[in-house]
Design a protein around this motif. Structure first.
Motif: not given
Length: 624
Positions: A109-119, A129-136, A321-329
Motif C-alpha cells: 500500500v505504501i509503495t502503491f500510494i507513494g509511487a502513484g503520487l510521485a509519478a 496512468v500514475s497509479f497503474l505504474f505504481a501497481a506494476l 521508489i528504491i530509497l524512500v518507499l521501499r525502506p519506508l514500507g
C-alpha cells in the motif's frame, strides 16, 4: 523464419548466461531485446531493427501483423500469471509470519500510494496512468530474488523474508495491477466515478472471479475422477487455461487475466492430485515463454520511448521508489518484529522488480496506447527502467552490503539428509531438537509425510532429475548425508551435490557388499562404524527408536565406549557433541577424532547398561 528462430535461440542463450553468471534471467533477456531492437537502429544501414516484433506492411518486415503481438503477449502473460497463482497457498501465507504478511499488505500500500503520487507530480502523468505504474512496481518476483539469494549466504530471517515476499507478492501484485488496469479500461482511459464505470468494473471483477473459480473446480473434479489421462494432463490444463482466458475476455473485456490468476490460486489451495506435475510443466513452459516474451517486448520499444527517460525526473522517480518507499514500507512492516537494524536495512535495499512487472507493463502499455490514453507511452519504458535499475543495483551490491551489515552466515552448519526412512527421521529429529537446521529429501511420499508429522523439514526431490541448488532456502546447508536404500542414489547425491551442500562434510551409508571389505578399502565418506548398512541401521532403529547421550571423561574413556558400542549388537554410535554445542559425525578411524573431556557421545538403538554416566536424550515413537 530467421527472426523467429533467432528469438528462441537468443532467449535460451540469455537464460543460460544468467545461470552461468548467477544473475536474474530478466537482465540478459531485456538487454538482448534492446540490442536487437531499438539500439540496433543505431548501426543498421537503413536504420531498421534487427528484430521487429510488429509487421510493417511498407517494407514487409516484422513478425506480428495488426493486433497479433498484443494477443500473443496477453496469452503468454496469462499462462505466466496462472503459474504464479499456483504458488499462492493460504497455508503458506499463515506460516510465514506477520512480518511477511505486513510486507505484502502494508508495504504494498505504501509503495502503491507513494509511487502513484510521485509519478503524477514528477512526470505529469494522469492519475490513472500514475497509479497503474505504481501497481506494476509493487511486484518483486522470485525469479529475480532467487539468483541474488543463491549468490549470497544470508541469515535465515533475511532469506526467509525475501524469499516469501517474492513468492507471495508476485500474484498479489499482478492482481492489483490487473484490477487497476481494468478500472482504467472500464473508464475509457481515465478515473471517472460514473455509474457506467462502476458497473463495467463490477462486471469485469465478477466474471473474472466466477470464470476462474468455476474453471478451477472443473479441472479439480476432472483430475480427481481421473477423467484426464496422465499423459494429457499438462497439455489439457494448458488448453483449459487458454480457453478460460479467452472465454472470460469475451464475456467481459479485459477480465481474462483476473480469471487465470484466480484459477491458479484456487487450485493451489485444493488438494489437487498431481499438482506438482502440472506446476513443473508450467514452470518449463514459462521459461520458454519468458525467453521469447521479453526479447520481443524489449525489441518492440522504440528509440523515442527510451529518449523519454532522458529526464532528470525519471531518475528522481527511480530514487524515490528504491530509497524512500521501499525502506519506508519495510520499516513500517517490521516495526515490532525483532529484526535487527542491519537486517531491516538489507531487506530495504533488496527489492528487485521482476518478470511480472515488465511483462504486464508492456501488455498494458500496448493496449492503452492503441486506445489513445494520454501518457500510456510512459508505462513500458518507466517500468523497464525500474526493473533493470533494481536488478542491476541489487545483483552487483547485495553481497558487499550483506557482509558490511553482517547479515551473512558465518558458516554452513545446516544438514541435508538424502532419505527420510526411520533411521534418517530419528537422527534428524534429534538434531533438530538440538538447534540444528536439518532438511530431509526423499521421493517416497509416505516417508515424507511421517517426517513432516514429526515437525521436520522435508520435501520431495529426485537427485537424478531435479536441481536442489535452486532451493535458496538451503543456503546454510554444509553437511550432506546420503542414507537411502539405493547405493546408486547415495552415490549420485554425493557426486552431484557434494560441492554445493557438502563443504563441511559428505557422508553415505556403506553397501552390503562393502561390509565384506577390509576397513582400509572402505570409502572415506562411510558413515558410523562401518558395520551398518541400510538394512541393519533401519532394523535397529525400528526396534529401538531411541537416542542417548553419554558424558565423555577422557579420550581413553571415549575409546572404551566405542569398543563397547562396537561389540553391542543393537547400539550404533552416531555423533559426538563438543563443549560449544557443535556436532561431529562419527567416522572411521574414530581414534583420530578430536574428542575431549566434557564432550558428549551420542548413540542410537538399545541402551548399554554398564555405564553410569549414560542418560537418555530422546525416545521417538516413530511408526514405520
Amino acid at each position: 523464419m530467421l527472426e523467429l528462430a533467432g528469438i528462441i535461440i537468443l532467449g535460451i542463450l540469455a537464460q543460460w548466461l544468467a545461470w552461468r553468471i548467477k544473475v536474474p534471467a530478466i537482465l540478459p533477456l531485456i538487454l538482448t531485446g534492446l540490442l536487437v531492437g531499438p539500439i540496433s537502429t543505431l548501426w543498421t544501414a537503413d536504420g531498421s531493427k534487427l528484430i521487429n516484433p510488429v509487421f510493417d506492411p511498407n517494407n514487409g518486415e516484422g513478425l506480428f501483423p495488426g493486433q497479433s503481438l498484443f494477443y500473443f503477449v496477453s496469452l503468454a502473460i496469462g499462462i505466466i500469471l496462472f503459474e504464479g497463482g499456483l504458488t499462492l497457498k493460504k497455508k503458506e501465507v499463515q506460516d510465514v509470519g506477520p512480518v511477511i504478511v505486513k510486507l505484502i499488505t502494508v508495504g504494498s500500500v505504501i509503495t502503491f500510494i507513494g509511487a502513484g503520487l510521485a509519478a503524477h507530480f514528477l512526470m505529469n502523468l494522469s492519475w490513472a496512468v500514475s497509479f497503474l505504474f505504481a501497481a506494476l512496481v509493487i511486484v518483486t518476483g522470485p525469479t529475480v530474488i532467487a539468483p541474488i539469494l543463491m549468490n549470497v549466504p544470508l541469515t535465515k530471517n533475511v532469506s526467509t523474508i525475501l524469499k516469501w515476499e517474492g513468492i507471495l507478492i508476485d500474484p498479489i501484485g499482478a492482481l492489483v495491477a490487473v484490477l487497476v488496469f481494468e478500472f482504467i479500461a472500464s473508464g475509457q482511459g481515465g478515473i471517472e466515478f460514473s455509474s457506467h464505470v462502476l458497473i463495467s468494473f463490477a462486471q469485469i471483477l465478477l466474471i473474472g472471479l466466477a470464470a476462474g473459480g468455476i474453471a478451477a473446480f472443473i479441472l479439480y473434479e476432472l483430475i480427481r475422477r481421473e477423467w484426464v489421462p496422465h499423459y494429457l494432463l499438462n497439455v489439457f490444463t494448458l488448453a483449459l487455461v487458454l480457453m478460460i482466458f479467452v472465454f472470460s475476455d469475451i464475456l467481459a473485456k479485459e477480465s481474462g487475466l483476473l480469471a487465470v490468476v484466480i484459477m491458479g490460486m484456487i487450485l493451489a489451495n485444493l488438494n489437487v492430485p498431481q499438482l506438482k506435475d502440472i506446476l513443473s510443466f508450467k514452470e518449463s513452459l514459462s521459461v520458454l515463454l519468458i525467453s521469447i516474451l521479453f526479447i520481443l517486448l524489449a525489441a518492440n520499444i522504440n528509440m523515442e520511448d527510451l529518449q523519454l527517460l532522458l529526464n532528470w525526473n525519471c531518475l528522481l522517480l527511480f530514487g524515490i521508489i528504491i530509497l524512500v518507499l521501499r525502506p519506508l514500507g519495510v520499516f513500517v512492516s517490521t516495526g515490532r518484529s525483532g529484526l535487527s537494524m542491519q537486517e531491516k536495512l538489507f531487506v530495504s535495499w533488496v527489492g528487485p522488480r521482476g518478470i511480472v512487472a515488465a511483462g504486464i507493463a508492456s501488455l498494458f502499455g500496448i493496449k492503452l496506447m492503441s486506445d489513445g490514453v494520454p501518457g500510456a507511452e510512459y508505462i513500458t519504458p518507466l517500468v523497464f527502467m525500474v526493473v533493470l535499475g533494481t536488478v542491476l543495483l541489487n545483483a552487483t551490491t547485495a553481497r558487499f552490503l550483506a557482509k558490511r551489515l553482517g547479515v551473512t552466515l558465518s558458516s554452513s552448519e545446516g544438514i541435508m539428509i538424502i532419505g527420510a526412512n526411520i533411521a534418517a527421521r530419528t537422527i534428524a529429529k534429534y538434531l533438530t531438537d538440538n538447534g540444528r537446521h536439518v532438511v530431509l529429501v526423499d521421493t517416497n511420499n509416505s516417508n515424507l509425510e511421517k517426517a513432516q508429522k514429526l515437525g521436520l523439514e522435508a520435501f520431495r526431490n529426485d537427485v537424478f532429475t531435479d536441481d536442489m541448488e535452486d532451493h535458496f532456502d538451503l543456503l546454510d546447508v554444509g553437511y550432506l548425508i546420503a542414507m537411502t536404500s539405493s547405493p546408486d542414489v547415495n552415490n549420485q547425491a554425493i557426486k552431484r551435490y557434494q560441492g554445493i551442500f557438502g563443504e563441511m562434510g559428505t557422508f553415505r551409508l556403506i553397501t552390503s557388499d562393502e561390509l565384506k571389505l577390509p576397513i582400509d578399502q572402505l570409502p572415506h565418506q562411510a558413515l558410523f562404524l562401518l558395520r551398518d548398512d541400510y538394512l541393519n541401521l533401519n532394523e535397529t532403529l525400528r526396534d529401538y527408536p531411541n537416542i542417548y547421550e553419554i558424558n565423555i571423561r577422557s579420550k581413553a574413556h571415549f575409546l572404551l565406549l566405542m569398543k563397547q558400542l562396537n561389540e553391542a549388537p543393537h547400539s550404533i554410535p552416531l555423533l559426538f557433541k563438543d563443549s560449544t554445542g557443535k556436532f561431529r559425525i562419527l567416522t572411521h578411524p574414530y581414534n583420530e577424532l578430536p574428542v575431549q573431556a566434557g564432550n558428549l557421545l551420542v548413540y542410537a538403538g538399545k541402551a548399554i547398561d554398564i555405564l553410569p554416566e549414560e542418560r537418555p536424550a530422546q525416545q521417538l515413537a516413530d511408526n514405520n
